[in-house]
Design a protein around this motif. Structure first.
Motif: not given
Length: 390
Positions: A78, A216, A218, A220-221, A224, A227, A272
């Protein structure tokens, strides 16, 4: 114009007029999956390569470095931990002070504390919403003293090791004078670029000025990995150290588990990274959509009095991660009314973060005059900014 006042109903109606109809609520920033996300993630599941080793981790790091123009990118779990490692890389020690803006997300301050260091809170400027380099230079001229090649706080006796410049809502701080300030006071510059992937300062991507920088991913970035975060650096040796530290400082060997220092289990899982690779392929389109949305907001809000739409600084090309309106000072008392009205209309707007010096764990931290940040925080409203809204 002096007899015109802020009309919250008109503001909310203008915002609603830009946004899609027929939805009960519109979130502040939602992920958009329209590329190869499922195919790449499914490959990880089908092959079993889901953890911190796999081709997508390497590919994601390579493509991030290429996109941002840095020499090295190291993917981690993160953005907060990316910043933590950045601070460790520049030798922030327990008891040091680290200059950070009070107008930031709490992760910036938390990462300093993870190092055993003390956040030293500084003011922002209205033009960028980030660190005010001129005001900070004057402040350091009063409270700092140089002892050889190190800067110390005359009031506390502690070493001031670094300055973290956070790019607020995706808009870059004015980096050139900040670089000069850091050189003058022998401070390490770290860019908290968590929000600014896709943003450039004077034609160069953010993250290239600090000795190390953090991103980041996350949910909301702008892109994504669920995370996730990354460390950026143009120092190859620092990049190697970052990768070593974030993989538990394990020395390479076929079977032995030898670790040469305290490390961290911070590496981003392959599954991820697969999501991130698919998102990164779409990033140029996301940026264009978000810039188009920002322009629609600017046009819609221009006729209204009592506020302004925050536009990128003249030296920047911003990703407009989170669009923002800033109320005129005399209307700051109406901010919460406007927030309430927007939520009643299904627009999930929000204020800026609570300032760090107003949080209980940081209220006794060293700080300069923070009047501009205090004014800005009372007047900023973030508005829906998803790439899918255009």
């Amino acid at each position: 114009m002096s007899n015109l006042k802020l009309d919250p109903n008109a503001v909310v109606s203008a915002l609603a007029g830009v946004l899609p109809t027929g939805r009960a609520t519109i979130g502040l920033h939602e992920p958009l999956f329209k590329g190869q996300e499922w195919a790449y993630v499914k490959e990880c599941i089908d092959t079993g390569w889901v953890s911190s080793v796999g081709k997508y981790v390497d590919k994601f790091e390579q493509k991030l470095a290429e996109f941002t123009g840095v020499k090295r990118a190291i993917a981690v779990v993160n953005g907060t931990l990316a910043l933590h490692v950045c601070l460790k890389l520049v030798d922030v020690q327990p008891g040091d002070e680290v200059l950070i803006p009070t107008l930031t997300f709490v992760a910036t301050a938390n990462a300093v504390v993870y190092c055993g260091a003390i956040p030293h809170l500084v003011d922002s400027e209205s033009a960028t919403l980030g660190v005010d380099p001129g005001k900070l230079a004057d402040y350091l001229g009063d409270i700092a003293e140089m002892r050889g090649q190190e800067c110390f706080n005359k009031k506390t006796g502690r070493r001031i090791r670094a300055l973290v410049a956070m790019h607020t809502f995706g808009h870059p701080v004015d980096l050139d004078p900040i670089v000069e300030l850091c050189a003058k006071f022998k401070l390490e510059l770290i860019e908290d670029a968590a929000e600014s992937l896709g943003t450039s300062y004077k034609g160069r991507h953010t993250g290239n000025w600090g000795r190390a920088s953090s991103l980041s991913f996350n949910g909301n970035k702008i892109i994504t990995t669920g995370g996730g975060g990354a460390i950026l650096t143009n120092d190859e040796a620092l990049g190697n150290l970052a990768k070593h530290l974030t993989t538990t400082a394990k020395e390479p060997h076929k079977w032995e588990f030898n670790h040469d220092q305290i490390g961290f289990n911070y590496r981003l899982p392959n599954i991820n990274a697969a999501l991130g690779c698919a998102q990164l392929e779409q990033l140029p389109g996301f940026i264009e959509s978000k810039r188009a949305l920002a322009e629609k907001y600017r046009v819609a809000l221009a006729p209204l009095s009592g506020l302004k739409f925050f536009s990128e600084p003249v030296f920047a090309r911003s990703n407009y991660w989170l669009n923002a309106i800033v109320l005129d000072e005399q209307y700051s008392s109406q901010r919460n009314d406007l927030l309430e009205l927007a939520h009643m209309r299904g627009l999930l707007v929000r204020p800026a973060w609570t300032l760090m010096h107003r949080l209980p764990m940081f209220q006794n931290s060293p700080k300069m005059d923070l009047s501009t940040a205090e004014s800005l925080q009372s007047r900023i409203i973030n508005i829906p900014s998803s790439a899918s809204l255009v």
